[in-house]
Design a protein around this motif. Structure first.
Motif, mmCIF file in Angstrom:
data_model
loop_
_atom_site.group_PDB
_atom_site.id
_atom_site.type_symbol
_atom_site.label_atom_id
_atom_site.label_comp_id
_atom_site.label_asym_id
_atom_site.label_seq_id
_atom_site.Cartn_x
_atom_site.Cartn_y
_atom_site.Cartn_z
ATOM 1 N N PRO A 1 10.174 -4.660 -16.006
ATOM 2 C CA PRO A 1 9.117 -3.796 -16.550
ATOM 3 C C PRO A 1 8.095 -3.429 -15.480
ATOM 4 C CG PRO A 1 9.452 -5.727 -17.939
ATOM 5 C CD PRO A 1 10.231 -5.953 -16.676
ATOM 6 N N MET A 2 7.382 -2.336 -15.731
ATOM 7 C CA MET A 2 6.312 -1.895 -14.842
ATOM 8 C C MET A 2 5.077 -1.633 -15.700
ATOM 9 S SD MET A 2 6.072 1.458 -12.360
ATOM 10 C CE MET A 2 6.532 2.556 -13.654
ATOM 11 N N VAL A 3 3.921 -2.078 -15.209
ATOM 12 C CA VAL A 3 2.639 -1.839 -15.861
ATOM 13 C C VAL A 3 1.765 -1.087 -14.877
ATOM 14 C CG1 VAL A 3 0.542 -2.940 -16.766
ATOM 15 C CG2 VAL A 3 2.787 -3.918 -17.275
ATOM 16 N N MET A 4 1.114 -0.017 -15.346
ATOM 17 C CA MET A 4 0.173 0.718 -14.504
ATOM 18 C C MET A 4 -1.227 0.360 -14.988
ATOM 19 S SD MET A 4 -0.063 4.782 -13.629
ATOM 20 C CE MET A 4 1.407 4.772 -12.591
ATOM 21 N N LEU A 5 -2.052 -0.147 -14.092
ATOM 22 C CA LEU A 5 -3.384 -0.626 -14.439
ATOM 23 C C LEU A 5 -4.426 0.280 -13.789
ATOM 24 C CD1 LEU A 5 -4.873 -2.948 -15.886
ATOM 25 C CD2 LEU A 5 -4.826 -4.173 -13.729
ATOM 26 N N LEU A 6 -5.134 1.058 -14.603
ATOM 27 C CA LEU A 6 -6.133 1.998 -14.089
ATOM 28 C C LEU A 6 -7.501 1.331 -14.001
ATOM 29 C CD1 LEU A 6 -5.232 5.203 -16.125
ATOM 30 C CD2 LEU A 6 -4.335 4.441 -13.918
ATOM 31 N N PHE B 1 7.229 -8.818 -13.623
ATOM 32 C CA PHE B 1 7.095 -7.374 -13.774
ATOM 33 C C PHE B 1 6.291 -6.814 -12.615
ATOM 34 C CE2 PHE B 1 3.570 -9.048 -16.366
ATOM 35 C CZ PHE B 1 2.485 -8.277 -15.963
ATOM 36 N N VAL B 2 6.435 -5.536 -12.382
ATOM 37 C CA VAL B 2 5.762 -4.834 -11.295
ATOM 38 C C VAL B 2 4.449 -4.266 -11.833
ATOM 39 C CG1 VAL B 2 5.911 -2.790 -9.801
ATOM 40 C CG2 VAL B 2 7.909 -4.277 -10.103
ATOM 41 N N VAL B 3 3.385 -4.325 -11.016
ATOM 42 C CA VAL B 3 2.100 -3.740 -11.396
ATOM 43 C C VAL B 3 1.749 -2.641 -10.405
ATOM 44 C CG1 VAL B 3 -0.337 -4.135 -11.911
ATOM 45 C CG2 VAL B 3 1.312 -5.991 -12.232
ATOM 46 N N VAL B 4 1.378 -1.472 -10.939
ATOM 47 C CA VAL B 4 0.936 -0.342 -10.126
ATOM 48 C C VAL B 4 -0.564 -0.190 -10.336
ATOM 49 C CG1 VAL B 4 1.198 2.126 -9.682
ATOM 50 C CG2 VAL B 4 3.172 0.774 -10.447
ATOM 51 N N TYR B 5 -1.298 -0.148 -9.212
ATOM 52 C CA TYR B 5 -2.754 -0.016 -9.236
ATOM 53 C C TYR B 5 -3.140 1.309 -8.570
ATOM 54 C CZ TYR B 5 -2.651 -5.179 -9.730
ATOM 55 O OH TYR B 5 -2.418 -6.479 -10.120
ATOM 56 N N PRO B 6 -3.178 2.408 -9.313
ATOM 57 C CA PRO B 6 -3.556 3.679 -8.691
ATOM 58 C C PRO B 6 -5.064 3.770 -8.466
ATOM 59 C CG PRO B 6 -2.995 4.017 -10.994
ATOM 60 C CD PRO B 6 -2.799 2.553 -10.707
ATOM 61 N N GLN C 1 0.862 -1.184 0.000
ATOM 62 C CA GLN C 1 0.000 0.000 0.000
ATOM 63 C C GLN C 1 0.896 1.232 0.000
ATOM 64 O OE1 GLN C 1 -3.525 0.374 -0.004
ATOM 65 N NE2 GLN C 1 -2.915 2.492 -0.354
ATOM 66 N N LYS C 2 0.628 2.188 -0.888
ATOM 67 C CA LYS C 2 1.440 3.395 -1.010
ATOM 68 C C LYS C 2 0.557 4.638 -0.967
ATOM 69 C CE LYS C 2 5.337 1.215 -2.069
ATOM 70 N NZ LYS C 2 6.589 1.368 -1.395
ATOM 71 N N SER C 3 1.179 5.754 -0.611
ATOM 72 C CA SER C 3 0.503 7.054 -0.631
ATOM 73 C C SER C 3 1.304 8.008 -1.495
ATOM 74 C CB SER C 3 0.395 7.632 0.779
ATOM 75 O OG SER C 3 -0.442 6.844 1.573
ATOM 76 N N PHE C 4 0.611 8.687 -2.373
ATOM 77 C CA PHE C 4 1.206 9.724 -3.209
ATOM 78 C C PHE C 4 0.780 11.061 -2.610
ATOM 79 C CE2 PHE C 4 0.773 12.777 -6.669
ATOM 80 C CZ PHE C 4 2.025 12.697 -7.268
ATOM 81 N N GLN D 1 4.261 10.934 -12.001
ATOM 82 C CA GLN D 1 5.080 11.061 -10.789
ATOM 83 C C GLN D 1 5.000 9.805 -9.923
ATOM 84 O OE1 GLN D 1 7.274 13.505 -10.110
ATOM 85 N NE2 GLN D 1 6.754 14.414 -12.086
ATOM 86 N N MET D 2 3.814 9.204 -9.897
ATOM 87 C CA MET D 2 3.627 7.951 -9.160
ATOM 88 C C MET D 2 4.518 6.872 -9.759
ATOM 89 S SD MET D 2 -0.123 6.273 -8.493
ATOM 90 C CE MET D 2 -0.862 7.840 -8.052
ATOM 91 N N ALA D 3 4.552 6.773 -11.085
ATOM 92 C CA ALA D 3 5.411 5.803 -11.746
ATOM 93 C C ALA D 3 6.875 6.041 -11.392
ATOM 94 C CB ALA D 3 5.204 5.850 -13.256
ATOM 95 N N LEU D 4 7.283 7.303 -11.329
ATOM 96 C CA LEU D 4 8.660 7.609 -10.947
ATOM 97 C C LEU D 4 8.956 7.174 -9.506
ATOM 98 C CD1 LEU D 4 9.195 11.146 -12.539
ATOM 99 C CD2 LEU D 4 10.036 8.923 -13.365
ATOM 100 N N GLU D 5 7.990 7.347 -8.616
ATOM 101 C CA GLU D 5 8.172 6.900 -7.232
ATOM 102 C C GLU D 5 8.389 5.390 -7.167
ATOM 103 O OE1 GLU D 5 5.009 8.121 -4.632
ATOM 104 O OE2 GLU D 5 5.489 10.252 -4.861
ATOM 105 N N VAL D 6 7.600 4.651 -7.940
ATOM 106 C CA VAL D 6 7.710 3.190 -7.931
ATOM 107 C C VAL D 6 9.034 2.759 -8.541
ATOM 108 C CG1 VAL D 6 6.731 1.041 -8.857
ATOM 109 C CG2 VAL D 6 5.229 2.832 -7.964
#
Length: 136
Positions: free
Chosen positions: A59-64, A89-94, A28-31, A130-135
């Motif tokens: 690789p990183m995938v962002m899934l909206l 690969f890493v998945v980011v779920y914003p 769990q992350k906070s932006f 910016q969130m992607a850069l944090e990850v």
């Protein structure tokens, strides 16, 4: 008919493959809101596959999520965790978290069609970048 050792081996193999899909971890992350226009505090989750040691890039995938959904829906209703675990690969779920409601904007909808959110350096687009850069 399987021998006792054959049965044990088969069960262990099934167990290994059934647990492998969820072997990674979800964080769990906070932006935190930035100074550019339209930025907001946001919550997001990151799935890190068990094979990722941090020693080499993956690789990183962002899934909206869609309108009316959350990042939890994307985690539970898609197979991206399993794919990320399998293919490393890493998945980011914003999560949209909050927004200025408009007549044409339903609950939990990203504002890709709203002028203040579709330009580089501002709004939701910049928050996601910016969130992607944090990850990273």
């Amino acid at each position: 008919m399987l021998s006792r050792s054959g049965l044990v081996l088969a069960l262990l193999t099934c167990f290994a493959f059934s647990t492998m899909a969820d072997a990674g971890r979800i964080e769990q992350k906070s932006f935190m809101k930035k100074s550019y226009p339209g930025s907001r505090d946001r919550q997001y989750k990151v799935f890190v596959p068990s094979g990722h040691t941090g020693q080499s890039p993956v690789p990183m995938v962002m899934l909206l999520h869609g309108c009316g959904q959350t990042e939890v829906n994307m985690i539970n209703e898609t197979r991206f965790k399993e794919l990320a675990e399998r293919d490393n690969f890493v998945v980011v779920y914003p999560f949209i978290t909050s927004f200025d409601p408009l007549p044409q904007r339903a609950s939990n909808c990203w504002g890709f069609f709203i002028d203040e959110h579709i330009h580089e350096g501002a709004g939701e687009v910049e928050d996601l970048y910016q969130m992607a850069l944090e990850v990273e």
